[in-house]
Design a protein around this motif. Structure first.
Motif, PDB file in Angstrom:
ATOM      1  N   GLN A  58      35.768  38.970  52.868  1.00  0.00           N
ATOM      2  CA  GLN A  58      36.390  40.181  52.328  1.00  0.00           C
ATOM      3  C   GLN A  58      36.366  40.151  50.801  1.00  0.00           C
ATOM      4  O   GLN A  58      36.036  41.145  50.147  1.00  0.00           O
ATOM      5  CB  GLN A  58      37.824  40.308  52.836  1.00  0.00           C
ATOM      6  N   LEU A  59      36.726  39.004  50.245  1.00  0.00           N
ATOM      7  CA  LEU A  59      36.710  38.856  48.791  1.00  0.00           C
ATOM      8  C   LEU A  59      35.302  39.055  48.251  1.00  0.00           C
ATOM      9  O   LEU A  59      35.098  39.768  47.271  1.00  0.00           O
ATOM     10  CB  LEU A  59      37.240  37.473  48.403  1.00  0.00           C
ATOM     11  N   ARG A  60      34.321  38.441  48.902  1.00  0.00           N
ATOM     12  CA  ARG A  60      32.930  38.525  48.456  1.00  0.00           C
ATOM     13  C   ARG A  60      32.416  39.966  48.501  1.00  0.00           C
ATOM     14  O   ARG A  60      31.658  40.392  47.627  1.00  0.00           O
ATOM     15  CB  ARG A  60      32.070  37.612  49.335  1.00  0.00           C
ATOM     16  N   LYS A  61      32.843  40.730  49.494  1.00  0.00           N
ATOM     17  CA  LYS A  61      32.440  42.135  49.602  1.00  0.00           C
ATOM     18  C   LYS A  61      32.856  42.910  48.341  1.00  0.00           C
ATOM     19  O   LYS A  61      32.067  43.665  47.773  1.00  0.00           O
ATOM     20  CB  LYS A  61      33.067  42.761  50.853  1.00  0.00           C
ATOM     21  N   PHE A  62      34.079  42.705  47.909  1.00  0.00           N
ATOM     22  CA  PHE A  62      34.557  43.412  46.723  1.00  0.00           C
ATOM     23  C   PHE A  62      33.925  42.865  45.451  1.00  0.00           C
ATOM     24  O   PHE A  62      33.640  43.606  44.523  1.00  0.00           O
ATOM     25  CB  PHE A  62      36.088  43.394  46.655  1.00  0.00           C
ATOM     26  N   TYR A  63      33.698  41.580  45.418  1.00  0.00           N
ATOM     27  CA  TYR A  63      33.020  40.980  44.270  1.00  0.00           C
ATOM     28  C   TYR A  63      31.602  41.536  44.145  1.00  0.00           C
ATOM     29  O   TYR A  63      31.170  41.912  43.051  1.00  0.00           O
ATOM     30  CB  TYR A  63      32.996  39.459  44.397  1.00  0.00           C
ATOM     31  N   ASP A  64      30.880  41.634  45.252  1.00  0.00           N
ATOM     32  CA  ASP A  64      29.523  42.189  45.228  1.00  0.00           C
ATOM     33  C   ASP A  64      29.535  43.649  44.775  1.00  0.00           C
ATOM     34  O   ASP A  64      28.675  44.073  44.002  1.00  0.00           O
ATOM     35  CB  ASP A  64      28.858  42.062  46.600  1.00  0.00           C
ATOM     36  N   SER A  65      30.516  44.417  45.239  1.00  0.00           N
ATOM     37  CA  SER A  65      30.640  45.814  44.802  1.00  0.00           C
ATOM     38  C   SER A  65      30.916  45.882  43.306  1.00  0.00           C
ATOM     39  O   SER A  65      30.360  46.725  42.594  1.00  0.00           O
ATOM     40  CB  SER A  65      31.765  46.524  45.561  1.00  0.00           C
ATOM     41  N   PHE A  66      31.781  44.990  42.831  1.00  0.00           N
ATOM     42  CA  PHE A  66      32.067  44.950  41.402  1.00  0.00           C
ATOM     43  C   PHE A  66      30.803  44.619  40.607  1.00  0.00           C
ATOM     44  O   PHE A  66      30.526  45.235  39.577  1.00  0.00           O
ATOM     45  CB  PHE A  66      33.166  43.934  41.083  1.00  0.00           C
ATOM     46  N   SER A  88      40.331  52.288  44.877  1.00  0.00           N
ATOM     47  CA  SER A  88      40.786  53.022  46.061  1.00  0.00           C
ATOM     48  C   SER A  88      40.284  52.348  47.339  1.00  0.00           C
ATOM     49  O   SER A  88      41.015  52.292  48.333  1.00  0.00           O
ATOM     50  CB  SER A  88      40.356  54.487  46.001  1.00  0.00           C
ATOM     51  N   GLN A  89      39.070  51.818  47.327  1.00  0.00           N
ATOM     52  CA  GLN A  89      38.555  51.101  48.495  1.00  0.00           C
ATOM     53  C   GLN A  89      39.370  49.837  48.757  1.00  0.00           C
ATOM     54  O   GLN A  89      39.661  49.506  49.912  1.00  0.00           O
ATOM     55  CB  GLN A  89      37.081  50.752  48.290  1.00  0.00           C
ATOM     56  N   ALA A  90      39.743  49.139  47.701  1.00  0.00           N
ATOM     57  CA  ALA A  90      40.551  47.933  47.857  1.00  0.00           C
ATOM     58  C   ALA A  90      41.933  48.279  48.407  1.00  0.00           C
ATOM     59  O   ALA A  90      42.464  47.566  49.268  1.00  0.00           O
ATOM     60  CB  ALA A  90      40.678  47.197  46.523  1.00  0.00           C
ATOM     61  N   GLU A  91      42.506  49.356  47.936  1.00  0.00           N
ATOM     62  CA  GLU A  91      43.816  49.794  48.429  1.00  0.00           C
ATOM     63  C   GLU A  91      43.746  50.115  49.916  1.00  0.00           C
ATOM     64  O   GLU A  91      44.575  49.667  50.706  1.00  0.00           O
ATOM     65  CB  GLU A  91      44.292  51.018  47.640  1.00  0.00           C
ATOM     66  N   TYR A  92      42.734  50.877  50.294  1.00  0.00           N
ATOM     67  CA  TYR A  92      42.561  51.238  51.700  1.00  0.00           C
ATOM     68  C   TYR A  92      42.370  49.985  52.564  1.00  0.00           C
ATOM     69  O   TYR A  92      43.043  49.800  53.575  1.00  0.00           O
ATOM     70  CB  TYR A  92      41.365  52.188  51.866  1.00  0.00           C
ATOM     71  N   HIS A 131      36.633  36.273  35.545  1.00  0.00           N
ATOM     72  CA  HIS A 131      37.818  36.002  36.367  1.00  0.00           C
ATOM     73  C   HIS A 131      37.493  36.129  37.855  1.00  0.00           C
ATOM     74  O   HIS A 131      37.812  35.249  38.654  1.00  0.00           O
ATOM     75  CB  HIS A 131      38.924  36.976  35.949  1.00  0.00           C
ATOM     76  N   PHE A 132      36.825  37.208  38.219  1.00  0.00           N
ATOM     77  CA  PHE A 132      36.463  37.461  39.603  1.00  0.00           C
ATOM     78  C   PHE A 132      35.482  36.394  40.105  1.00  0.00           C
ATOM     79  O   PHE A 132      35.606  35.872  41.216  1.00  0.00           O
ATOM     80  CB  PHE A 132      35.837  38.854  39.715  1.00  0.00           C
ATOM     81  N   GLU A 133      34.512  36.050  39.268  1.00  0.00           N
ATOM     82  CA  GLU A 133      33.522  35.026  39.612  1.00  0.00           C
ATOM     83  C   GLU A 133      34.190  33.672  39.864  1.00  0.00           C
ATOM     84  O   GLU A 133      33.870  32.971  40.833  1.00  0.00           O
ATOM     85  CB  GLU A 133      32.508  34.912  38.477  1.00  0.00           C
ATOM     86  N   ALA A 134      35.124  33.309  39.007  1.00  0.00           N
ATOM     87  CA  ALA A 134      35.848  32.047  39.181  1.00  0.00           C
ATOM     88  C   ALA A 134      36.709  32.088  40.445  1.00  0.00           C
ATOM     89  O   ALA A 134      36.793  31.092  41.167  1.00  0.00           O
ATOM     90  CB  ALA A 134      36.715  31.763  37.953  1.00  0.00           C
ATOM     91  N   LEU A 135      37.326  33.219  40.723  1.00  0.00           N
ATOM     92  CA  LEU A 135      38.128  33.364  41.939  1.00  0.00           C
ATOM     93  C   LEU A 135      37.260  33.120  43.182  1.00  0.00           C
ATOM     94  O   LEU A 135      37.650  32.370  44.081  1.00  0.00           O
ATOM     95  CB  LEU A 135      38.758  34.750  41.990  1.00  0.00           C
ATOM     96  N   VAL A 136      36.090  33.734  43.207  1.00  0.00           N
ATOM     97  CA  VAL A 136      35.173  33.533  44.334  1.00  0.00           C
ATOM     98  C   VAL A 136      34.746  32.068  44.419  1.00  0.00           C
ATOM     99  O   VAL A 136      34.681  31.492  45.500  1.00  0.00           O
ATOM    100  CB  VAL A 136      33.946  34.473  44.219  1.00  0.00           C
ATOM    101  N   GLY A 137      34.488  31.461  43.275  1.00  0.00           N
ATOM    102  CA  GLY A 137      34.067  30.059  43.252  1.00  0.00           C
ATOM    103  C   GLY A 137      35.131  29.103  43.759  1.00  0.00           C
ATOM    104  O   GLY A 137      34.819  28.135  44.472  1.00  0.00           O
ATOM    105  N   TYR A 138      36.374  29.334  43.404  1.00  0.00           N
ATOM    106  CA  TYR A 138      37.471  28.460  43.834  1.00  0.00           C
ATOM    107  C   TYR A 138      37.960  28.791  45.248  1.00  0.00           C
ATOM    108  O   TYR A 138      38.643  27.986  45.868  1.00  0.00           O
ATOM    109  CB  TYR A 138      38.665  28.582  42.886  1.00  0.00           C
TER     110      TYR A 138
END
Length: 142
Positions: A58-66, A88-92, A131-138
């Motif tokens: 789920q996290l990776r999906k949003f990271y890829d979209s970003f 809005s997609q993340a909220e939904y 920040h997002f990249e590090a979050l995915v990495g950790y």
């Protein structure tokens, strides 16, 4: 202090940068208070103590979209529109999947970036990417 308030304080940030204009190290590492590993623990903790937790996919999906937004060759205003759509997609998704902390996390970070213009927008977008990249990495593997 209420548990929910404490959790929100660990998720929400006011800025990506310190008073000297440097990216806060806790946003990209496991050093310092409210660091990335602590953030991941809060994001992954189940709200209702059942199998409702943020997963790496789920996290990776949003990271890829970003990343698609980040690397797109469109102007700043169009990137802002696409970032609003990502919010809005993340909220939904966070409501549907019952992982509201992730929605709060992404809304907070994107809102900070959206308030900036010109070179500041690029600087803050770069900070969000790191920040997002590090979050995915950790983030632990499922």
């Amino acid at each position: 202090m209420y548990d929910a308030q404490l959790k929100a304080e660990k998720i929400v940030i006011n800025d990506f940068f310190d008073n000297h204009g440097n990216l806060k190290p806790e946003l990209i590492s496991d050093f310092g208070e409210n660091n990335l590993k602590e953030l991941i623990e809060v994001l992954r903790e189940s709200i209702r103590k059942v199998n409702e937790t943020l997963r790496g996919t789920q996290l990776r999906k949003f990271y890829d979209s970003f990343l698609r937004i980040y690397y797109s060759k469109i102007d700043e205003n169009e990137k802002k529109v696409q970032l609003l759509m990502l919010k809005s997609q993340a909220e939904y998704s966070s409501n549907r999947l019952k992982i509201p902390r992730f929605g709060i996390f992404l809304d907070n970070r994107i809102s900070i970036v959206l308030k900036k213009n010109g070179e500041d927008f690029k600087k803050y977008l770069d900070a969000l990417k790191l920040h997002f990249e590090a979050l995915v990495g950790y983030f632990p593997k499922n």
